[in-house]
Design a protein around this motif. Structure first.
Motif, PDB file in Angstrom:
ATOM      1  N   PRO A 189      11.164  -3.440 -11.748  1.00  0.00           N
ATOM      2  CA  PRO A 189       9.649  -2.240 -12.087  1.00  0.00           C
ATOM      3  C   PRO A 189       8.612  -2.723 -11.981  1.00  0.00           C
ATOM      4  CG  PRO A 189      11.107  -3.374 -14.436  1.00  0.00           C
ATOM      5  CD  PRO A 189      11.927  -3.936 -12.853  1.00  0.00           C
ATOM      6  N   PHE A 190       8.158  -4.493 -10.646  1.00  0.00           N
ATOM      7  CA  PHE A 190       7.335  -3.891 -10.765  1.00  0.00           C
ATOM      8  C   PHE A 190       6.231  -3.891  -9.520  1.00  0.00           C
ATOM      9  CE2 PHE A 190       9.867  -7.391  -8.246  1.00  0.00           C
ATOM     10  CZ  PHE A 190       8.637  -7.029  -6.849  1.00  0.00           C
ATOM     11  N   LEU A 191       7.431  -2.927  -8.652  1.00  0.00           N
ATOM     12  CA  LEU A 191       7.327  -1.963  -7.501  1.00  0.00           C
ATOM     13  C   LEU A 191       6.830  -0.779  -7.986  1.00  0.00           C
ATOM     14  CD1 LEU A 191       9.736  -3.609  -5.007  1.00  0.00           C
ATOM     15  CD2 LEU A 191       7.415  -3.837  -5.200  1.00  0.00           C
ATOM     16  N   LEU A 192       7.073  -0.609  -9.227  1.00  0.00           N
ATOM     17  CA  LEU A 192       6.948   1.571  -9.671  1.00  0.00           C
ATOM     18  C   LEU A 192       6.399   0.340 -10.392  1.00  0.00           C
ATOM     19  CD1 LEU A 192      10.811   2.025 -10.784  1.00  0.00           C
ATOM     20  CD2 LEU A 192       9.471   2.206  -8.357  1.00  0.00           C
ATOM     21  N   ASN A 193       5.420  -0.010 -11.382  1.00  0.00           N
ATOM     22  CA  ASN A 193       4.114  -0.346 -11.682  1.00  0.00           C
ATOM     23  C   ASN A 193       2.874  -0.287 -10.670  1.00  0.00           C
ATOM     24  OD1 ASN A 193       1.490  -0.405 -13.785  1.00  0.00           O
ATOM     25  ND2 ASN A 193       2.505  -2.373 -13.966  1.00  0.00           N
ATOM     26  N   ILE A 194       1.907   1.259 -10.696  1.00  0.00           N
ATOM     27  CA  ILE A 194       0.883   1.367 -10.145  1.00  0.00           C
ATOM     28  C   ILE A 194      -0.081   0.168  -9.963  1.00  0.00           C
ATOM     29  CG2 ILE A 194       2.164   2.898  -8.195  1.00  0.00           C
ATOM     30  CD1 ILE A 194       0.665   5.102 -10.066  1.00  0.00           C
ATOM     31  N   ASP A 195      -0.212  -0.019 -12.070  1.00  0.00           N
ATOM     32  CA  ASP A 195      -1.649  -0.185 -11.795  1.00  0.00           C
ATOM     33  C   ASP A 195      -1.727  -1.526 -11.341  1.00  0.00           C
ATOM     34  OD1 ASP A 195      -1.809   1.701 -13.180  1.00  0.00           O
ATOM     35  OD2 ASP A 195      -0.803   1.636 -14.441  1.00  0.00           O
ATOM     36  N   GLY A 196      -3.460  -2.353 -11.347  1.00  0.00           N
ATOM     37  CA  GLY A 196      -3.194  -3.618 -10.999  1.00  0.00           C
ATOM     38  C   GLY A 196      -2.608  -4.145  -9.180  1.00  0.00           C
ATOM     39  N   ALA A 197      -1.803  -5.467  -9.902  1.00  0.00           N
ATOM     40  CA  ALA A 197      -1.618  -6.356  -8.217  1.00  0.00           C
ATOM     41  C   ALA A 197      -0.406  -5.324  -8.094  1.00  0.00           C
ATOM     42  CB  ALA A 197      -1.381  -7.845  -8.701  1.00  0.00           C
ATOM     43  N   SER A 198       0.488  -4.918  -8.825  1.00  0.00           N
ATOM     44  CA  SER A 198       1.335  -4.374  -8.144  1.00  0.00           C
ATOM     45  C   SER A 198       1.315  -2.984  -7.279  1.00  0.00           C
ATOM     46  CB  SER A 198       2.305  -4.112  -9.882  1.00  0.00           C
ATOM     47  OG  SER A 198       2.343  -5.053 -10.510  1.00  0.00           O
ATOM     48  N   GLY A 199       0.521  -2.631  -8.073  1.00  0.00           N
ATOM     49  CA  GLY A 199       0.306  -1.399  -6.685  1.00  0.00           C
ATOM     50  C   GLY A 199       0.154  -2.041  -5.279  1.00  0.00           C
ATOM     51  N   GLY A 200      -0.598  -2.567  -5.611  1.00  0.00           N
ATOM     52  CA  GLY A 200      -1.127  -2.810  -3.958  1.00  0.00           C
ATOM     53  C   GLY A 200      -0.028  -4.056  -3.664  1.00  0.00           C
ATOM     54  N   ILE A 201       0.650  -5.049  -4.205  1.00  0.00           N
ATOM     55  CA  ILE A 201       2.497  -5.203  -3.518  1.00  0.00           C
ATOM     56  C   ILE A 201       2.852  -4.013  -2.956  1.00  0.00           C
ATOM     57  CG2 ILE A 201       4.365  -5.998  -3.811  1.00  0.00           C
ATOM     58  CD1 ILE A 201       2.731  -7.973  -5.849  1.00  0.00           C
ATOM     59  N   GLY A 229       3.869  -3.181   0.835  1.00  0.00           N
ATOM     60  CA  GLY A 229       5.335  -2.767   0.980  1.00  0.00           C
ATOM     61  C   GLY A 229       5.528  -1.883   2.044  1.00  0.00           C
ATOM     62  N   ILE A 230       5.072  -0.642   0.917  1.00  0.00           N
ATOM     63  CA  ILE A 230       5.471   0.806   2.265  1.00  0.00           C
ATOM     64  C   ILE A 230       4.573   0.326   3.774  1.00  0.00           C
ATOM     65  CG2 ILE A 230       4.946   3.191   2.170  1.00  0.00           C
ATOM     66  CD1 ILE A 230       5.203   2.964  -0.712  1.00  0.00           C
ATOM     67  N   VAL A 231       3.225  -0.049   3.609  1.00  0.00           N
ATOM     68  CA  VAL A 231       3.293   0.052   5.139  1.00  0.00           C
ATOM     69  C   VAL A 231       3.598  -0.633   6.164  1.00  0.00           C
ATOM     70  CG1 VAL A 231       0.286  -1.035   6.147  1.00  0.00           C
ATOM     71  CG2 VAL A 231       0.046   0.315   3.680  1.00  0.00           C
ATOM     72  N   GLY A 232       4.009  -2.561   5.164  1.00  0.00           N
ATOM     73  CA  GLY A 232       5.250  -3.427   6.302  1.00  0.00           C
ATOM     74  C   GLY A 232       5.712  -2.052   6.839  1.00  0.00           C
ATOM     75  N   VAL A 233       6.517  -1.653   5.870  1.00  0.00           N
ATOM     76  CA  VAL A 233       7.979  -1.241   6.554  1.00  0.00           C
ATOM     77  C   VAL A 233       7.914   0.430   7.017  1.00  0.00           C
ATOM     78  CG1 VAL A 233      10.295  -0.229   5.562  1.00  0.00           C
ATOM     79  CG2 VAL A 233       9.190  -2.485   4.509  1.00  0.00           C
ATOM     80  N   CYS A 234       6.946   0.521   6.785  1.00  0.00           N
ATOM     81  CA  CYS A 234       7.181   2.196   6.974  1.00  0.00           C
ATOM     82  C   CYS A 234       6.251   2.815   8.655  1.00  0.00           C
ATOM     83  CB  CYS A 234       6.941   3.379   6.263  1.00  0.00           C
ATOM     84  SG  CYS A 234       7.897   2.827   4.356  1.00  0.00           S
ATOM     85  N   ILE A 235       4.947   1.514   8.683  1.00  0.00           N
ATOM     86  CA  ILE A 235       4.126   1.570  10.005  1.00  0.00           C
ATOM     87  C   ILE A 235       4.098   0.450  10.740  1.00  0.00           C
ATOM     88  CG2 ILE A 235       1.641   2.141  10.150  1.00  0.00           C
ATOM     89  CD1 ILE A 235       1.350   3.686   7.677  1.00  0.00           C
ATOM     90  N   LEU A 236       3.539  -1.146   9.717  1.00  0.00           N
ATOM     91  CA  LEU A 236       4.142  -1.884  11.433  1.00  0.00           C
ATOM     92  C   LEU A 236       4.999  -2.303  11.552  1.00  0.00           C
ATOM     93  CD1 LEU A 236       0.956  -3.987   8.741  1.00  0.00           C
ATOM     94  CD2 LEU A 236       0.958  -2.470  10.460  1.00  0.00           C
ATOM     95  N   LEU A 237       6.204  -2.287  10.856  1.00  0.00           N
ATOM     96  CA  LEU A 237       7.508  -2.873  11.552  1.00  0.00           C
ATOM     97  C   LEU A 237       7.549  -1.848  12.286  1.00  0.00           C
ATOM     98  CD1 LEU A 237      10.025  -4.768  11.549  1.00  0.00           C
ATOM     99  CD2 LEU A 237      11.437  -3.797   9.836  1.00  0.00           C
ATOM    100  N   PRO A 238       7.865  -0.775  12.466  1.00  0.00           N
ATOM    101  CA  PRO A 238       8.325  -0.096  13.232  1.00  0.00           C
ATOM    102  C   PRO A 238       6.931   0.135  14.760  1.00  0.00           C
ATOM    103  CG  PRO A 238       8.290   1.469  12.081  1.00  0.00           C
ATOM    104  CD  PRO A 238       8.174  -0.079  11.260  1.00  0.00           C
ATOM    105  N   LEU A 239       6.008  -0.423  14.790  1.00  0.00           N
ATOM    106  CA  LEU A 239       5.151  -0.238  15.729  1.00  0.00           C
ATOM    107  C   LEU A 239       5.748  -1.908  16.294  1.00  0.00           C
ATOM    108  CD1 LEU A 239       2.449   0.745  16.707  1.00  0.00           C
ATOM    109  CD2 LEU A 239       1.132  -0.473  14.889  1.00  0.00           C
ATOM    110  N   VAL A 240       6.062  -3.314  15.752  1.00  0.00           N
ATOM    111  CA  VAL A 240       5.828  -4.085  16.367  1.00  0.00           C
ATOM    112  C   VAL A 240       7.573  -3.773  16.709  1.00  0.00           C
ATOM    113  CG1 VAL A 240       6.344  -6.362  15.940  1.00  0.00           C
ATOM    114  CG2 VAL A 240       5.119  -5.812  14.389  1.00  0.00           C
ATOM    115  N   LEU A 241       8.481  -3.388  16.803  1.00  0.00           N
ATOM    116  CA  LEU A 241      10.078  -3.729  17.776  1.00  0.00           C
ATOM    117  C   LEU A 241       9.057  -2.552  18.538  1.00  0.00           C
ATOM    118  CD1 LEU A 241      12.099  -2.951  14.397  1.00  0.00           C
ATOM    119  CD2 LEU A 241      12.051  -4.622  16.018  1.00  0.00           C
TER     120      LEU A 241
END
Length: 679
Positions: free
Chosen positions: A180-192, A196-208
């Motif tokens: 649930p905390f990943l689906l709650n886009i309010d407050g700190a959960s939204g930042g997490i 996560g989306i940026v890291g998995v979808c952008i940064l990880l493929p870029l680093v590889l």
């Protein structure tokens, strides 16, 4: 809230499924490959190899063999899978559907009075005023009160009885199996979630991608640095003598990256004194030569001394730090030597030919490194054109023993191999002074050594004779036999600390012009691959010639049987040169054994192309356009190849002659020349 709880409960199952999809089949394939490996012992079992510990299956070596990156990663993933299974089993719970009648302990269709009685009974048990337990309070508020309200309100009760829910008809609900905390886009959960989306979808493929591109830009497909290939290409020369090949070999960028520490100075000085006789220094100007040697780049000095430590078997004098660098260099050596051979065979002439002399020199250097035999041992000695190098690869042999058996007219290595078992045992025990155990070790190694036969033909498909400009097909069967009966085997190499497979190089060359027409690497380790390649080649050859299906199948079956009996098929094509007679030689060189090379002479007659584009009707009195085989009956051919000596003994004279006459010295080596005599 119910949907959120359901999604959260499904998240571990979702992760488990995603991991299991690739992990389970990969593990099954890996296990099957492990059990499908042959249990046959294909390495040398002499006492010297046993003492080396290279093939000893101790518990530590088994752990080391298992502790590869892929195996440890696989084990870690299975541990994660086990943790997920445990978590799912002990924390998962069935998501309860809201059932007012079940909550109140009633059957469907109960009357209002029964509902009120049940509510009062449960209130006495769970009401906060009656029961101070917090869980009882939550159950009363979340379930009992809502169930009573849903059944006492006429509309809610009608909806429940008609649609199964107090609020009426319900639509299809879909969710995501995430906490649930990943689906709650309010407050700190939204930042997490965003991170996560940026890291998995952008940064990880870029680093590889960056890691892959940086590595691919630095290394070739054979894990050799591009900088190494550039250096090898630059320093490779057509007249490069075998004794000069080492100077090119140590210029690999991989060796230059090995650090030179201040603490290495004194041990390298001591090592220099031990191997000084192998460094080709001018004894007349020894001080100047030594000063010149130490003025080289420190990495080159260290690399050459460590390689010489292997060749002279002086590795025991190394410090622990130098020993690590020494092992690293030996681990890299086979692939670097292979690339150096390819660099020598790279088409350099207008006809697309490579260079024979440096290619033979590189293969001979590989033999010496694997067998830990000094390069100087290839010099002519005791009437043997191949020197004492082949003898020194045998266990318990030394130059003193070679001199002893030479008094009994056993001056070449092939003469020792050709002796009967009884005569050889008598020679080794009574003349050489070896014990029965040491003699047994020598016999084991001799049984492991390969004996090669080369059957080669060159022809133009569908035509008689060969005309200039034709595309000529080379068809070679290389057959390997051992006294042990094995085909695939690891060489006797107790001083080389890693596993090393035998590899062979087939070179069709003109020794006089130093040109290699065709080259190919051959291996006897993988029979299945050889069967597939031979079947495909024979099938294509028969289809081109117009053979019937029955003839094609028979030829394929014959080829498969030859492969299973220890033969390998090598095919290649080259364009016929101008009109004339060409005396070629097929060299089959082993990169691991000394004295096991094979050389077969081949005569090719190229006819002049007729103006009408048709074949000349009659060939000359010399017979067909191509004559093959060993020319033992022709004394001139014997004289020409019998004069070859190891180029380690006459490098300086060769260089002077080539400069004076303006020609490239003819290529030939002790091992190759001696094999032609033995045919």
């Amino acid at each position: 809230m119910g949907a959120s709880e359901e999604n959260s409960a499904l998240f571990p199952i979702f992760v488990f499924t995603i991991m299991a999809l690739p992990l389970v089949p990969y593990t099954i394939v890996k296990i099957l490959n492990t059990f499908s490996k042959k249990a046959m012992t294909i390495h040398c079992q002499c006492s010297v190899c046993s003492r080396s510990g290279k093939y000893r299956k101790s518990i530590f070596k088994r752990i080391s063999n298992f502790s590869t990156c892929s195996n440890l990663t696989l084990l870690l993933l299975w541990i994660v899978m086990a943790v997920l299974i445990y978590y799912i089993k002990h924390t998962s719970h069935e998501v309860k559907v809201f059932e007012p009648f079940s909550i109140l302990g009633l059957e469907h269709g109960a009357s209002d009075s029964d509902i009120k009685k049940a509510y009062r009974r449960l209130s006495i048990q769970y009401h906060p005023d009656k029961n101070p337990d917090p869980e009882a309070h939550d159950y009363f508020v979340e379930y009992i009160s809502k169930a009573y309200q849903a059944l006492t309100d006429p509309v809610s009760r009608e909806n429940f009885e008609k649609y199964g829910h107090p609020d009426g008809r319900q639509g299809l609900q879909m969710g995501i199996a995430l906490p649930p905390f990943l689906l709650n886009i309010d407050g700190a959960s939204g930042g997490i979630l965003l991170l996560g989306i940026v890291g998995v979808c952008i940064l990880l493929p870029l680093v590889l991608a960056v890691i892959y591109l940086s590595r691919s830009a630095k290394y070739t497909g054979n894990y050799v640095m591009h900088q190494t290939l550039s250096a090898y290409y630059y320093f490779m020369k057509p007249s490069l003598a075998p004794s000069k090949v080492l100077g090119v070999f140590i210029k690999a960028a991989e060796f230059m990256e090995i650090p030179v520490r201040r603490s290495d100075g004194e041990p390298l000085q001591k090592l220099f004194m031990l191997v000084r006789s192998e460094l080709n220094l001018d004894l007349k100007n020894i001080r100047q030569e030594q000063a010149k040697f130490w003025k080289q780049h420190p990495a080159l000095v260290k690399a050459e001394l460590l390689i010489q430590a292997q060749l002279t078997r002086e590795s025991k004098a190394l410090t622990p730090a130098l020993l690590r660098d020494f092992r690293r260099m030996l681990e890299l050596s086979p692939r670097l030597l292979e690339e150096l051979v390819k660099m020598a065979l790279l088409p350099r002439t207008a006809q697309g030919h490579g260079w024979l002399r440096p290619a033979i020199g590189v293969v001979e250097l590989s033999q010496n490194i694997i067998q830990a035999v000094p390069l100087s041992a290839r010099k002519v000695a005791g009437g043997s054109t191949e020197g004492v190098a082949p003898f020194l690869q045998l266990p318990h042999f030394s130059e003193a023993i070679v001199k002893k058996i030479a008094r009994k007219k056993v001056r070449t290595f092939q003469e020792l191999r050709d002796m009967t078992l009884e005569d050889r045992v008598e020679l080794l025990t009574q003349v050489a002074g070896l014990s029965s155990t040491e003699t047994k070790d020598v016999e084991m190694v001799l049984e492991m050594m390969p004996s090669l036969t080369v059957d080669i033909t060159c022809e133009t498909e569908g035509e008689e004779g060969i005309q200039e400009g034709d595309i000529v097909t080379m068809h070679v069967w290389i057959t390997l036999k051992r006294g042990s009966g094995l085909v695939a085997a690891l060489p006797h190499a107790p001083y080389y600390p890693f596993f090393k497979e035998e590899n062979f190089w087939l070179l069709l060359a003109d020794p006089v012009s130093n040109d290699v027409w065709i080259s190919q690497k051959v291996s006897f380790m993988d029979e299945a691959v050889a069967i597939t390649a031979a079947s495909k080649a024979i099938q294509e050859l028969k289809e081109v010639s117009g053979a019937s299906l029955k003839e094609t199948n028979a030829a394929v079956r014959e080829a498969v049987e030859r492969v299973k009996s220890g033969s390998r098929l090598v095919m290649g094509k080259f364009q016929a040169p101008g009109e004339g007679n060409y005396n070629l030689t097929a060299f089959c060189l082993c990169d691991s054994w000394i004295g096991c090379d094979k050389k077969t002479n081949l005569k090719i007659k190229i006819l002049k192309r007729s103006r009408a584009g048709t074949r000349t009707g009659a060939l000359s009195e010399e017979g067909a356009g191509m004559e093959e085989g060993i020319e033992e009956e022709e004394q001139e051919e014997e004289d020409e190849y019998d004069d070859y000596e190891s180029e380690y003994s006459e490098d300086e004279e060769d260089d002077k002659d080539s400069k004076r006459n303006g020609v490239v010295p003819a290529a030939g080596t002790a091992a190759a020349a001696e094999s032609s005599d033995n045919e």
